[in-house]
Design an enzyme around this catalytic site. Structure first.
Site, PDB file in Angstrom:
ATOM      1  CG  HIS A 148      57.055  26.636 -12.066  1.00 45.90           C
ATOM      2  ND1 HIS A 148      57.889  25.610 -11.706  1.00 45.90           N
ATOM      3  CD2 HIS A 148      57.368  26.927 -13.358  1.00 45.90           C
ATOM      4  CE1 HIS A 148      58.666  25.282 -12.725  1.00 45.90           C
ATOM      5  NE2 HIS A 148      58.377  26.074 -13.738  1.00 45.90           N
ATOM      6  CB  CYS A 157      59.672  28.609 -15.458  1.00 46.25           C
ATOM      7  SG  CYS A 157      58.339  28.504 -16.677  1.00 46.25           S
TER       8      CYS A 157
END
Length: 164
Positions: A123, A139
């Site tokens: 992301h 992440c």
């Protein structure tokens, strides 16, 4: 009167077209056949077969060493996964979901009476510079501008190899 309306319409259309660019880019190059993440080097590569198409500096989970074992450990998974979903309305600009946890990840976490977690994504980043340190909950983060390009290049089903 008709000329004035036409002129105003042209001004309006020109103004709308000039207002900001969309976060949804178009990509017409070679297919991204796999993604490689090299955690130790904080690098991510988009590949077409063996050829590197793009490379990016990345930030990882706040406890980056080792394989993610359970929810909340701050680690980024290691292993081979796939991109399972493109999320256009992500909290972090745009995101690509990685299909963690797999069966082995779930079995290991459950053997420790813990949840394996989930929602591991590639992301965009927050407003602060992301490369100062690892800050995600597991992440893989890049800048928003980089994420726009990555989002346009990577399809659901693309294999991702996350290496130590």
């Amino acid at each position: 009167m008709r000329a004035i309306k036409l002129f105003l319409m042209m001004v309006l259309l020109t103004g709308v077209a000039a207002c900001g660019s969309s976060k949804f880019k178009r990509y017409n190059g070679p297919e991204v056949t796999s993604i490689q993440v090299h955690k130790a080097e904080r690098k991510m590569y988009l590949l077409h077969n063996q050829k590197v198409l793009k490379s990016y500096d990345i930030a990882l989970g706040f406890a980056p060493e080792g394989h993610k074992q359970y929810e909340g450990d701050g680690k980024t998974p290691e292993g081979t996964y796939q991109i399972s979903y493109k999320k256009p309305d992500s909290t972090y600009h745009l995101s690509l979901r990685i299909d963690y946890p797999n069966r082995l990840d779930r079995e290991f976490a459950h053997s420790m009476n813990k949840s394996p977690g989930g929602d591991i994504m590639i992301h965009g980043g927050p407003l602060r510079p992301i490369r100062q340190r690892d800050w995600t909950a597991g992440c893989i983060a890049v800048t928003d501008k980089e994420m726009e390009v990555i989002y346009s290049m990577v399809n659901v089903g693309t294999v991702i190899h996350i290496l130590p």
